[in-house]
Design an enzyme around this catalytic site. Structure first.
Site, mmCIF file in Angstrom:
data_model
loop_
_atom_site.group_PDB
_atom_site.id
_atom_site.type_symbol
_atom_site.label_atom_id
_atom_site.label_comp_id
_atom_site.label_asym_id
_atom_site.label_seq_id
_atom_site.Cartn_x
_atom_site.Cartn_y
_atom_site.Cartn_z
ATOM 1 N N CYS A 112 -64.511 108.287 94.922
ATOM 2 C CA CYS A 112 -63.749 107.393 95.816
ATOM 3 C C CYS A 112 -62.230 107.543 95.720
ATOM 4 C CB CYS A 112 -64.138 105.938 95.614
ATOM 5 S SG CYS A 112 -65.592 105.650 94.650
ATOM 6 N N ARG A 172 -70.291 111.329 83.804
ATOM 7 C CA ARG A 172 -70.177 110.037 83.124
ATOM 8 C C ARG A 172 -70.829 110.153 81.766
ATOM 9 N NH1 ARG A 172 -71.832 106.179 88.225
ATOM 10 N NH2 ARG A 172 -70.279 107.038 89.633
ATOM 11 N N GLN A 214 -73.412 113.269 93.732
ATOM 12 C CA GLN A 214 -73.682 112.181 94.667
ATOM 13 C C GLN A 214 -73.598 112.701 96.092
ATOM 14 O OE1 GLN A 214 -70.458 109.597 93.294
ATOM 15 N NE2 GLN A 214 -72.003 108.110 92.751
ATOM 16 N N ASP A 270 -72.193 111.536 98.549
ATOM 17 C CA ASP A 270 -71.238 110.454 98.704
ATOM 18 C C ASP A 270 -70.546 110.492 100.066
ATOM 19 O OD1 ASP A 270 -70.087 108.257 97.687
ATOM 20 O OD2 ASP A 270 -68.875 109.262 96.158
ATOM 21 N N HIS A 291 -67.290 107.992 102.196
ATOM 22 C CA HIS A 291 -66.484 106.781 102.301
ATOM 23 C C HIS A 291 -66.030 106.613 103.736
ATOM 24 C CE1 HIS A 291 -66.372 107.778 98.008
ATOM 25 N NE2 HIS A 291 -66.570 106.485 97.911
ATOM 26 N N LYS A 304 -72.707 93.989 99.232
ATOM 27 C CA LYS A 304 -73.399 95.269 99.399
ATOM 28 C C LYS A 304 -74.856 95.091 99.792
ATOM 29 C CE LYS A 304 -74.786 95.589 94.585
ATOM 30 N NZ LYS A 304 -75.160 96.434 93.495
ATOM 31 N N HIS A 362 -68.550 102.398 100.786
ATOM 32 C CA HIS A 362 -69.109 103.499 99.988
ATOM 33 C C HIS A 362 -70.587 103.566 100.343
ATOM 34 C CE1 HIS A 362 -65.928 102.844 96.759
ATOM 35 N NE2 HIS A 362 -65.973 101.661 97.298
#
Ligand SMILES: [Zn+2]
Ligand SMILES: [Zn+2]
Length: 648
Positions: free
Chosen positions: A337, A366, A384, A386, A388, A472, A518
């Protein structure tokens, strides 16, 4: 008299002191026979707890989650009693119910408990259960409670009691056994008809590795023997479908101690599978107006200080990488992000240009403790899917609907039909916990709920479950074994646009903050493939599976023809291989079955002369001899029936 409100909204009058069991009896004898636990004004009570004021009562049976919780927690008392009798001097600590069953952490005086001891523990516990002892709660003073456990020399319970308020301490008795407990039991031990000790493991007292190591005994119990048998069958099936086992057998991924724990290595078949999944999503995303971006695997520490990730996770993460001369500090990217916010920040936007939707298959790192790592579901490096979305508050409604559409398309194309959604909203009692204006929160929560409703999702609203930066929606899927997994999240964020000072020029010519969404329909490629492996048992949808067909010549004589068949399959974009080893067809079929290849094309004398293939499906169905052309049609028809294109 007191007024009791039941879940259907009806209100009944009872004498003050009536118990949940008496309420159940007043409804029906059948309910009274099945009710095993209750909640009064949202607090767990016993079925025998006298109700002394007006309130709402929910009664639970084995079929309810709360009922199972009481059942399993109660069994942990029974098992604790069995352990006390079998291992004199054992010190009991805590014994909660968990998602499937319960555990009890004990400090054994000597030796250990191993699998061969399980039947003895089960027998003893069942013997106790059959005594049909009532579970009875009683209040104890702090001093009496401390005295009870000091006499036993149980420093663990003493420590627990020391942290409790006098006047709030309760013991639970059944048979000759007493335990410190807050409550939440079934009425009687006799309801427990089947008990299974599943495993033992080491566990530190209070999860602290500087404290003594205890033995954690895991178990499960059921009201019928038949339920236990079914559960054990399910466990067997889960073992067969374990993604770590299948991943190895199907040659999809591996781990290397040299490369490092929690860092999956994708083998050619697995890499190709990932690639197909990525292409599938990219194609749909393109139609949905996303643009692909690429960002690096590391970022300056300052980037994550700005985003707030450093303050939150910095200490418990991989430590910074330093450059040799300038002494700059970089972090392995834990999230995409912040990078995407900086992409948005490269130029000013007008409201007319929004939404901007930036997508990236971004690999993040991580730190997870080595004990927490598990196959592909808990790793240290993962990718991910991912994206945005940066939009105006007014566009949130529409954007949310479109993200749900995309998520439903993804789940449907991969054979997930049973799913629910959880909408997490604010805790209205504690508004100070949240960033962003109340007006925007209301707008966003309403947008999510509207979208869920309009898209016909089966959803629940959880108050107080929202992150501090926005509400969310999470998709929960139920797999083929009935287990629930959390997949794809859609998260609204008011925090990062603020921290990165993102702006757009509104129709009023003023600068405004965009809202950020997200979203990741798969979650991560690693976890999703693990889930898909366990859901399908390796029998992936035909469009995705690594090898769609295998050609099996019955003898060397037909090898040339088999090669020709393979060529035409390849020309028709069917992923196929050939097994021309000098083995019997029977053996080749067995091995192809093991590899989960959907179609086996057996070619012999007749096939060669009539230019056909004899098709056998995975699982054994015989489709007979058909022309290669017809076979190719069959494959594409099947693929088209599961893999539709997005928005058509
Ligand atoms: Zn208890
Ligand atoms: Zn994000």
């Amino acid at each position: 008299m007191i007024e009791i409100t039941l879940p259907d909204g009806s209100i009944k009058e009872f004498e003050k002191g009536a118990t949940p069991m008496e309420v159940a009896k007043s409804i029906s004898e059948g309910l009274a026979r099945n009710v095993i636990s209750a909640k009064f004004n949202d607090i767990t009570v016993e079925c025998s707890t006298p109700l002394t004021k007006n309130g709402s009562l929910t009664l639970y049976t084995w079929n309810d989650k709360e009922g199972k919780k009481a059942f399993w927690h109660s069994t942990s008392h029974i098992v604790a009693q069995a352990l006390e009798e079998l291992y004199p001097g054992v010190k009991l600590t805590i014994g909660p119910a968990i998602e499937n069953g319960f555990y009890y952490d004990v400090d054994l005086p000597e030796g250990n408990i191993s699998e061969k001891d399980f039947p003895t523990i089960e027998q003893k516990a069942l013997e106790i259960a059959r005594g049909k002892h009532d579970f009875e709660m009683r209040d104890v003073s702090k001093s009496d409670a401390l005295k009870f456990y000091k006499e036993q020399g149980n420093e663990y319970k003493v420590e627990l009691i020391e942290n409790l308020e006098d006047g709030s301490i309760t013991f639970c008795d059944h048979d000759t056994f007493t335990d410190l407990c807050r409550g939440g039991h079934i009425p009687n031990t006799g309801i427990v008809k089947a008990i299974k000790i599943l495993s033992v493991a080491g566990a530190y007292w209070r999860g602290d590795e500087n404290k003594p190591q205890l033995t954690r005994v895991y178990g499960i119990s059921f009201p019928k023997q038949k339920d236990l048998t079914e559960y054990l069958e399910l466990l067997e099936e889960a073992k067969k479908r374990d993604h770590r086992k299948l991943g190895k057998e199907l040659e999809l991924f591996t781990f290397s101690q040299k490369v490092g724990q929690g860092l999956p290595l994708w083998l050619p078949k697995g890499a190709a599978l990932r690639e197909r999944l990525e292409q599938f999503l990219k194609k749909a995303q393109k139609k949905a107006g996303y643009e692909m971006v690429v960002t690096p695997h590391i970022g300056q520490k300052e980037l994550y200080v700005t985003s707030g990730h450093y303050a939150k996770y910095g200490e418990d993460s991989f430590q910074p990488i330093r450059t040799p001369k300038e002494d700059e500090e970089f972090l392995l990217k834990p999230m995409n992000c912040p990078h995407h916010c900086e992409i948005y920040n490269t130029r000013p936007f007008s409201y007319k240009e929004l939404p901007k939707r930036y997508a990236e298959f971004g690999t993040v790192y991580r730190y997870e403790q080595s004990g927490e790592l598990h196959g592909l579901t808990r790793v240290r490096g993962f990718t991910q899917d991912d994206a945005h979305i940066f939009c105006t508050p007014d566009q949130l409604d529409q954007e949310f609907k479109e993200v749900i559409d995309l998520s439903l398309y993804v789940l449907g194309s991969l054979g997930f039909e049973d799913f629910t959604a959880q909408v997490s909203v604010r805790d209205l009692e504690n508004p100070e916990k949240y960033i962003g204006s109340v007006e925007n929160w209301e707008k966003a929560e309403q947008a999510i709920i509207n979208a869920a409703k309009e898209k016909g999702l089966d959803y629940v609203i959880e108050s107080g479950e929202a992150a501090f930066y926005g509400p969310k929606l999470d998709f929960m899927v139920k797999d083929a074994l009935g287990r629930h997994w959390q997949l794809g999240t859609i998260q609204v964020d008011y925090n990062l646009p603020e921290r990165f000072e993102l702006t757009y020029k509104g129709s009023d010519n003023e600068m405004h903050r965009p809202v950020m969404i997200h979203r990741a329909p798969f979650g991560s490629m690693e976890r999703f493939i693990a889930l898909l492996l366990e859901h399908t048992g390796g029998n992936f949808p035909l469009w995705l599976i690594p090898d769609q067909a295998i050609v099996l010549p019955v003898s060397e004589k037909h090898e040339k023809y088999a090669e020709k068949v393979l060529k035409s399959l390849e020309n028709n974009e069917i992923r196929a291989l050939i097994d021309n080893r000098n083995e019997t067809v029977g053996k080749k079929i067995r091995e192809a079955e093991m590899k989960k290849i959907p179609f086996m094309l057996i070619v012999g004398e007749n096939d060669e002369s009539s230019t056909t293939v004899s098709v056998r499906r995975h699982g054994g169905e015989d489709l007979g001899a058909i022309s290669i052309e017809n076979f190719c049609d069959l494959v594409s028809t099947e693929i088209n029936s599961t893999l539709k294109s997005f928005k058509e």
